[in-house]
Design a protein around this motif. Structure first.
Motif, short mmCIF file in Angstrom:
data_model
loop_
_atom_site.label_atom_id
_atom_site.label_comp_id
_atom_site.label_asym_id
_atom_site.label_seq_id
_atom_site.Cartn_x
_atom_site.Cartn_y
_atom_site.Cartn_z
N ILE A 1 33.66 34.76 48.16
CA ILE A 1 33.98 33.52 47.49
C ILE A 1 33.25 32.16 47.96
O ILE A 1 32.86 31.36 47.32
N LEU A 2 33.31 32.26 49.38
CA LEU A 2 32.31 31.06 49.85
C LEU A 2 30.84 30.92 49.51
O LEU A 2 30.39 29.90 49.21
N VAL A 3 30.15 32.39 49.11
CA VAL A 3 28.96 32.11 49.03
C VAL A 3 28.55 31.98 47.50
O VAL A 3 27.72 31.33 47.22
N MET A 4 29.40 32.66 46.71
CA MET A 4 29.10 32.78 45.20
C MET A 4 30.41 32.16 44.51
O MET A 4 31.44 32.91 44.32
N PRO A 5 31.06 31.03 44.64
CA PRO A 5 32.38 30.66 43.90
C PRO A 5 32.46 30.79 42.44
O PRO A 5 33.70 31.01 42.10
N ARG A 6 31.46 31.18 41.65
CA ARG A 6 31.43 31.45 40.45
C ARG A 6 32.27 32.93 40.34
O ARG A 6 32.52 32.97 39.09
N LEU A 7 31.98 33.62 41.33
CA LEU A 7 32.66 35.04 41.25
C LEU A 7 33.95 35.06 41.54
O LEU A 7 34.54 36.26 41.70
N LEU A 8 34.60 34.01 41.60
CA LEU A 8 36.02 33.95 42.08
C LEU A 8 36.80 35.01 41.50
O LEU A 8 37.77 35.65 42.04
N SER A 9 37.05 34.85 40.34
CA SER A 9 38.03 35.87 39.37
C SER A 9 37.73 37.08 39.71
O SER A 9 38.52 37.94 39.73
N THR A 10 36.45 37.60 39.76
CA THR A 10 36.04 38.97 39.74
C THR A 10 36.30 39.46 41.11
O THR A 10 36.69 40.37 41.30
N ILE A 11 36.22 38.60 42.11
CA ILE A 11 36.42 38.92 43.50
C ILE A 11 37.91 39.08 43.58
O ILE A 11 38.24 40.19 44.27
N VAL A 12 38.88 38.31 43.09
CA VAL A 12 40.00 38.11 43.25
C VAL A 12 40.58 39.69 42.66
O VAL A 12 41.46 40.31 43.02
N ALA A 13 40.22 39.74 41.54
CA ALA A 13 40.73 40.98 40.72
C ALA A 13 40.24 42.24 41.40
O ALA A 13 40.86 43.05 41.38
N LEU A 14 38.87 42.42 41.74
CA LEU A 14 38.60 43.69 42.59
C LEU A 14 39.40 43.73 43.97
O LEU A 14 39.90 44.74 44.17
N TYR A 15 39.75 42.70 44.55
CA TYR A 15 40.56 42.66 45.60
C TYR A 15 41.71 43.33 45.56
O TYR A 15 42.64 44.29 46.15
N LEU A 16 42.48 42.74 44.25
CA LEU A 16 44.00 43.26 44.12
C LEU A 16 43.95 44.64 43.62
O LEU A 16 45.01 45.36 43.97
N ILE A 17 42.85 44.84 42.88
CA ILE A 17 42.82 46.29 42.50
C ILE A 17 42.77 47.19 43.70
O ILE A 17 43.36 48.29 43.81
N VAL A 18 41.79 47.10 44.70
CA VAL A 18 41.74 48.02 45.96
C VAL A 18 43.08 47.83 46.57
O VAL A 18 43.33 48.93 47.11
N ILE A 19 43.42 46.73 46.82
CA ILE A 19 44.87 46.68 47.63
C ILE A 19 45.93 47.39 46.90
O ILE A 19 46.78 47.97 47.76
N GLY A 20 46.12 47.17 45.75
CA GLY A 20 47.09 47.97 44.99
C GLY A 20 46.79 49.65 44.88
O GLY A 20 47.89 50.40 45.09
#
Length: 50
Positions: free
Chosen positions: A19-38
């Motif tokens: 997220i720090l390196v590529m802020p445009r990918l915020l929603s994608t990174i958050v979605a992937l994080y939630l999927i992995v943790i879930g």
């Protein structure tokens, strides 16, 4: 000295760096994080350590 890593904090760290390196990918990174943790939570792998 023993080093053990939990999956959750490791995924969080990687997501935060991305997220720090590529802020445009915020929603994608958050979605992937939630999927992995879930998925880890549903499969009972939240205590998996390396």
């Amino acid at each position: 000295m023993s080093l053990s890593l939990s999956i959750g904090p490791l995924v969080s760290l990687i997501a935060g760096i991305l997220i720090l390196v590529m802020p445009r990918l915020l929603s994608t990174i958050v979605a992937l994080y939630l999927i992995v943790i879930g998925a880890l939570g549903l499969l009972g792998m939240h205590t998996l350590r390396w």
